[in-house]
Motif scaffolding. Structure first.
Motif, PDB file in Angstrom:
ATOM      1  N   GLN A  33       1.049  -1.471  -0.379  1.00 38.17           N
ATOM      2  CA  GLN A  33      -0.272  -0.138  -0.126  1.00 38.17           C
ATOM      3  C   GLN A  33       1.186   1.040  -0.507  1.00 38.17           C
ATOM      4  OE1 GLN A  33      -3.689  -0.543  -0.566  1.00 38.17           O
ATOM      5  NE2 GLN A  33      -2.469  -2.670  -0.278  1.00 38.17           N
ATOM      6  N   GLU A  34       0.184   2.040  -0.742  1.00 35.13           N
ATOM      7  CA  GLU A  34       0.747   3.950  -0.493  1.00 35.13           C
ATOM      8  C   GLU A  34       1.307   4.190   0.729  1.00 35.13           C
ATOM      9  OE1 GLU A  34       0.826   8.280  -2.971  1.00 35.13           O
ATOM     10  OE2 GLU A  34      -1.157   6.789  -3.019  1.00 35.13           O
ATOM     11  N   GLY A  35       2.534   4.506   1.122  1.00 35.65           N
ATOM     12  CA  GLY A  35       2.825   4.900   1.808  1.00 35.65           C
ATOM     13  C   GLY A  35       3.514   3.574   3.627  1.00 35.65           C
ATOM     14  N   GLU A  36       3.096   2.171   3.114  1.00 36.89           N
ATOM     15  CA  GLU A  36       3.441   0.820   3.853  1.00 36.89           C
ATOM     16  C   GLU A  36       5.123   1.773   3.901  1.00 36.89           C
ATOM     17  OE1 GLU A  36       1.377  -2.857   4.765  1.00 36.89           O
ATOM     18  OE2 GLU A  36       1.378  -2.108   2.639  1.00 36.89           O
ATOM     19  N   PHE A  37       5.254   0.859   5.633  1.00 39.85           N
ATOM     20  CA  PHE A  37       6.700   0.935   5.413  1.00 39.85           C
ATOM     21  C   PHE A  37       6.897  -0.803   5.650  1.00 39.85           C
ATOM     22  CE2 PHE A  37      11.078   1.963   7.586  1.00 39.85           C
ATOM     23  CZ  PHE A  37      11.610   1.257   7.034  1.00 39.85           C
ATOM     24  N   ILE A  38       7.589  -1.933   4.932  1.00 39.09           N
ATOM     25  CA  ILE A  38       7.490  -3.149   4.703  1.00 39.09           C
ATOM     26  C   ILE A  38       8.850  -3.665   5.103  1.00 39.09           C
ATOM     27  CG2 ILE A  38       7.347  -5.094   3.309  1.00 39.09           C
ATOM     28  CD1 ILE A  38       5.037  -4.268   3.574  1.00 39.09           C
ATOM     29  N   THR A  39       8.892  -4.552   6.131  1.00 45.38           N
ATOM     30  CA  THR A  39      10.029  -5.387   6.084  1.00 45.38           C
ATOM     31  C   THR A  39      10.103  -6.815   5.365  1.00 45.38           C
ATOM     32  OG1 THR A  39      10.121  -5.931   7.858  1.00 45.38           O
ATOM     33  CG2 THR A  39      11.088  -4.341   7.912  1.00 45.38           C
ATOM     34  N   VAL A  40      11.479  -7.414   4.780  1.00 43.07           N
ATOM     35  CA  VAL A  40      11.402  -8.748   3.997  1.00 43.07           C
ATOM     36  C   VAL A  40      12.777  -9.276   4.443  1.00 43.07           C
ATOM     37  CG1 VAL A  40      11.682  -9.714   2.151  1.00 43.07           C
ATOM     38  CG2 VAL A  40      11.019  -7.638   1.728  1.00 43.07           C
ATOM     39  N   ILE A  41      12.112 -10.367   5.492  1.00 40.30           N
ATOM     40  CA  ILE A  41      13.093 -11.451   6.842  1.00 40.30           C
ATOM     41  C   ILE A  41      13.072 -12.847   5.578  1.00 40.30           C
ATOM     42  CG2 ILE A  41      13.053 -10.168   8.263  1.00 40.30           C
ATOM     43  CD1 ILE A  41      12.150 -11.340   9.420  1.00 40.30           C
ATOM     44  N   GLY A  42      14.151 -13.961   5.985  1.00 41.57           N
ATOM     45  CA  GLY A  42      14.317 -14.871   5.451  1.00 41.57           C
ATOM     46  C   GLY A  42      15.619 -15.337   5.888  1.00 41.57           C
ATOM     47  N   PRO A  43      16.433 -16.899   5.115  1.00 43.83           N
ATOM     48  CA  PRO A  43      17.397 -17.751   5.252  1.00 43.83           C
ATOM     49  C   PRO A  43      18.223 -17.245   4.398  1.00 43.83           C
ATOM     50  CG  PRO A  43      15.952 -19.275   5.141  1.00 43.83           C
ATOM     51  CD  PRO A  43      15.196 -17.515   4.828  1.00 43.83           C
ATOM     52  N   PHE A 199      11.313  -3.765  14.667  1.00 41.82           N
ATOM     53  CA  PHE A 199      10.799  -2.389  15.316  1.00 41.82           C
ATOM     54  C   PHE A 199      10.475  -0.963  13.951  1.00 41.82           C
ATOM     55  CE2 PHE A 199      13.540   1.946  15.924  1.00 41.82           C
ATOM     56  CZ  PHE A 199      12.699   2.007  16.970  1.00 41.82           C
ATOM     57  N   LEU A 200      10.891  -1.408  13.147  1.00 45.39           N
ATOM     58  CA  LEU A 200       9.814  -1.072  11.563  1.00 45.39           C
ATOM     59  C   LEU A 200       9.036  -0.807  10.756  1.00 45.39           C
ATOM     60  CD1 LEU A 200      13.999  -0.762   9.670  1.00 45.39           C
ATOM     61  CD2 LEU A 200      13.332   1.369  11.228  1.00 45.39           C
ATOM     62  N   THR A 221       1.079  -3.737  14.284  1.00 42.74           N
ATOM     63  CA  THR A 221       0.080  -3.083  15.064  1.00 42.74           C
ATOM     64  C   THR A 221       1.006  -2.241  15.913  1.00 42.74           C
ATOM     65  OG1 THR A 221      -0.776  -4.338  16.487  1.00 42.74           O
ATOM     66  CG2 THR A 221      -1.782  -4.468  13.895  1.00 42.74           C
ATOM     67  N   LEU A 222       1.948  -2.387  16.127  1.00 43.12           N
ATOM     68  CA  LEU A 222       2.381  -1.187  17.468  1.00 43.12           C
ATOM     69  C   LEU A 222       2.587  -0.559  17.301  1.00 43.12           C
ATOM     70  CD1 LEU A 222       6.002  -3.981  18.676  1.00 43.12           C
ATOM     71  CD2 LEU A 222       3.280  -3.868  19.335  1.00 43.12           C
ATOM     72  N   PRO A 223       2.428   0.396  18.116  1.00 38.60           N
ATOM     73  CA  PRO A 223       2.084   2.122  17.414  1.00 38.60           C
ATOM     74  C   PRO A 223       3.890   2.561  18.351  1.00 38.60           C
ATOM     75  CG  PRO A 223       1.329   1.345  20.420  1.00 38.60           C
ATOM     76  CD  PRO A 223       1.904   0.442  19.508  1.00 38.60           C
ATOM     77  N   TYR A 224       3.421   3.765  17.315  1.00 37.94           N
ATOM     78  CA  TYR A 224       5.317   4.211  17.056  1.00 37.94           C
ATOM     79  C   TYR A 224       5.638   5.321  18.227  1.00 37.94           C
ATOM     80  CZ  TYR A 224       5.488   1.714  12.300  1.00 37.94           C
ATOM     81  OH  TYR A 224       6.314   1.382  11.581  1.00 37.94           O
ATOM     82  N   PRO A 225       6.096   5.569  18.918  1.00 37.04           N
ATOM     83  CA  PRO A 225       7.626   4.970  18.416  1.00 37.04           C
ATOM     84  C   PRO A 225       7.431   3.982  19.349  1.00 37.04           C
ATOM     85  CG  PRO A 225       7.826   6.947  20.212  1.00 37.04           C
ATOM     86  CD  PRO A 225       6.169   7.227  19.755  1.00 37.04           C
ATOM     87  N   ARG A 226       8.187   2.083  19.170  1.00 33.34           N
ATOM     88  CA  ARG A 226       8.515   1.492  19.610  1.00 33.34           C
ATOM     89  C   ARG A 226       9.670   1.302  20.339  1.00 33.34           C
ATOM     90  NH1 ARG A 226       6.640  -1.394  14.011  1.00 33.34           N
ATOM     91  NH2 ARG A 226       4.827  -0.438  13.957  1.00 33.34           N
ATOM     92  N   LYS A 227       9.710   0.727  22.033  1.00 36.73           N
ATOM     93  CA  LYS A 227      10.372   0.378  23.086  1.00 36.73           C
ATOM     94  C   LYS A 227      11.196  -1.493  22.425  1.00 36.73           C
ATOM     95  CE  LYS A 227      10.929   4.410  24.231  1.00 36.73           C
ATOM     96  NZ  LYS A 227      12.357   5.167  23.946  1.00 36.73           N
ATOM     97  N   LYS A 228      12.405  -1.584  22.011  1.00 34.50           N
ATOM     98  CA  LYS A 228      12.707  -3.247  22.120  1.00 34.50           C
ATOM     99  C   LYS A 228      12.244  -3.542  23.483  1.00 34.50           C
ATOM    100  CE  LYS A 228      15.531  -1.977  18.349  1.00 34.50           C
ATOM    101  NZ  LYS A 228      16.843  -2.610  17.469  1.00 34.50           N
TER     102      LYS A 228
END
Length: 258
Positions: A33-43, A199-200, A221-228
């Motif tokens: 979606q427009e404005g989304e922040f996607i992270t991609v992880i994997g082996p 986090f991102l 769905t965690l709100p920003y800013p996030r605390k680890k």
């Protein structure tokens, strides 16, 4: 109503070697979606970087469809920004000239835009510094500013903080979130770090081993800013880690800290 800026359908990618055909990606379907922040992880070797290069138009030898703003991706363009694992700055140019790249700072509009980006990536006072005078994190901030200069529809980041120390990496994550929240540029960020992914991201795309395919997509769905250190963050981190328990790749599981 949300708008899909990027649509990937039935994406398959193979490499031909002297001995065989290597299937790198298989059946990738993804809408961003427009404005989304996607992270991609994997082996390692599951095709994360290959996926980014295809979206960027740097690799056109694939099967399937990749559309950006309803137009098929046919090659590189200013509508796609790409951040590599290393900054790739011009060593003979200052910070401001690296950001401007082939555009002239004598143009008032370009000058204003470059000055605004320098402030956004927190490099005020370093406008006339050369790459050799910058830390690794500062150099990556220059690369990010340069990629944002032409206001791309999507910013693609291929493990941009992987070579940084832990403190600098954490700082750069904060800087990148500030940039994203300010510009609302759609971002797709490849990482090996699960904490970084949580986090991102708005959503985390988890790829299975070669041939790379989508194992699952985890909404964040965690709100920003996030605390680890919070319980909610660690709970979601464990949920993502649990996906890797189902992937028969002990090397990746060990690297993830399981």
């Amino acid at each position: 109503m949300s708008v899909s800026v990027l649509e990937i359908e039935r994406l398959n990618k193979s490499f031909q070697t002297p001995k065989s055909t290597v299937n790198a990606l298989s059946g990738i379907d993804l809408k961003v979606q427009e404005g989304e922040f996607i992270t991609v992880i994997g082996p390692s070797g599951c095709g994360k970087s290959t996926l980014l290069k295809i979206v960027a138009g740097l690799d056109l030898a694939y099967e399937g469809s990749v559309k950006l703003s309803d137009k098929e991706v046919t090659g590189p363009g200013i509508d796609k920004g790409f951040i590599f694992q290393e900054p790739r700055l011009f060593p003979w140019l200052t910070v401001e000239k690296n950001i401007a790249a082939d555009l002239s700072l004598r143009n008032p509009d370009i000058r204003k835009r470059v000055d605004s980006l320098i402030e956004l990536v927190r490099l005020q006072g370093f406008e006339n510094a050369y790459p050799r005078e910058l830390s690794g994190g500062m150099a990556q901030r220059v690369a990010i500013a340069r990629a944002l200069l032409r206001s791309p529809k999507v910013l693609l980041l291929d493990e941009p903080f992987g070579a940084l120390d832990a403190f600098t990496r954490a700082h750069m994550q904060e800087v990148l979130l500030d940039i994203w929240q300010h510009n609302k540029t759609t971002m797709i960020f490849v990482t090996h770090d699960i904490d970084e992914a949580v986090f991102l991201a708005n959503r985390i795309v988890i790829l299975k081993p070669r041939p790379g395919s989508i194992r699952s997509i985890v909404p964040v769905t965690l709100p920003y800013p996030r605390k680890k250190a919070t319980t909610s963050f660690q709970s979601l981190r464990l949920k993502v880690l649990s996906e890797f328990e189902r992937i028969e790749d002990t090397e990746w599981v060990d690297r993830a800290g399981l």
